[in-house]
Design a protein around this motif. Sequence first.
Motif, mmCIF file in Angstrom:
data_model
loop_
_atom_site.group_PDB
_atom_site.id
_atom_site.type_symbol
_atom_site.label_atom_id
_atom_site.label_comp_id
_atom_site.label_asym_id
_atom_site.label_seq_id
_atom_site.Cartn_x
_atom_site.Cartn_y
_atom_site.Cartn_z
ATOM 1 N N ARG A 140 -38.658 -13.164 -1.544
ATOM 2 C CA ARG A 140 -37.909 -12.975 -2.794
ATOM 3 C C ARG A 140 -38.525 -11.859 -3.625
ATOM 4 N N ARG A 173 -37.451 -8.567 -2.162
ATOM 5 C CA ARG A 173 -36.059 -8.258 -2.513
ATOM 6 C C ARG A 173 -35.969 -7.757 -3.948
ATOM 7 N N LYS A 186 -34.761 -3.953 -5.421
ATOM 8 C CA LYS A 186 -33.706 -3.750 -6.408
ATOM 9 C C LYS A 186 -34.231 -3.010 -7.634
ATOM 10 N N GLU A 214 -32.012 -12.797 -8.503
ATOM 11 C CA GLU A 214 -32.904 -13.369 -7.497
ATOM 12 C C GLU A 214 -33.328 -14.801 -7.819
#
Length: 224
Positions: A173, A176, A180, A194
């Motif tokens: 996570r 990710r 972004k 998220e």
Amino acid sequence: MYRERPSVIPGAVVWQTPPASGEGERRILPDGCMDLLWTSGRLVVAGPDSVAYVTRVVPGAGYTGLRFAPGDLPGLLGVPACELRDRRVPLDQIWPAGRVRALENRLFRGAGIEALADGLRPDPMVRAAAELLGDGRGVAAAAGLLDLGERRFHRLCLRVFGYGPKTLGRILRMNRALEKARNGQPFARVAHDEGYADQAHLAREVKALAGVTLTALVGRTGRR
């Protein structure tokens, strides 16, 4: 300059750093992956990191690495990932020295590092587990979709990823979220998308796993 390219091995990446011109430190963020490293004439296994790994840069030393998809390398090595967590281990401490010398000689003669993974056979269940956790599924949901009990799922994750599914989920996570944020999304939007409680929660998680602030990693403030 750091360079990487997709490997012919599904899900893997080949990367290189040129010989360093001076001393310093390099911060390697946890990503759920394991690497085979070729440096200073030796093969080394980089185990799965649970937090950022800070290594000293040696002048004149360069690296070639083969970064495997999460969960793929332990089956090839024949060693549970949890035994290598947060460690860098010479390959000849895992495999017989003669076998490793033969592999190192192949690299000296110009073979590509991908040749070392000829026997890799990814486990579909391991790939599915990594994908589910990477998509943000909770532990119970991921275990249920794999038709595994939570305890069995936890043992599987320790063996192939090096840590339990909750830790792997946190790491994936964070990566990710960083991707972004680096692409320009506001931190508050990233935190919401998220599933963090708020921007402060995202910042705390990044500091805990990466050892530096979100702003330091992304190179900007949370506002565009």
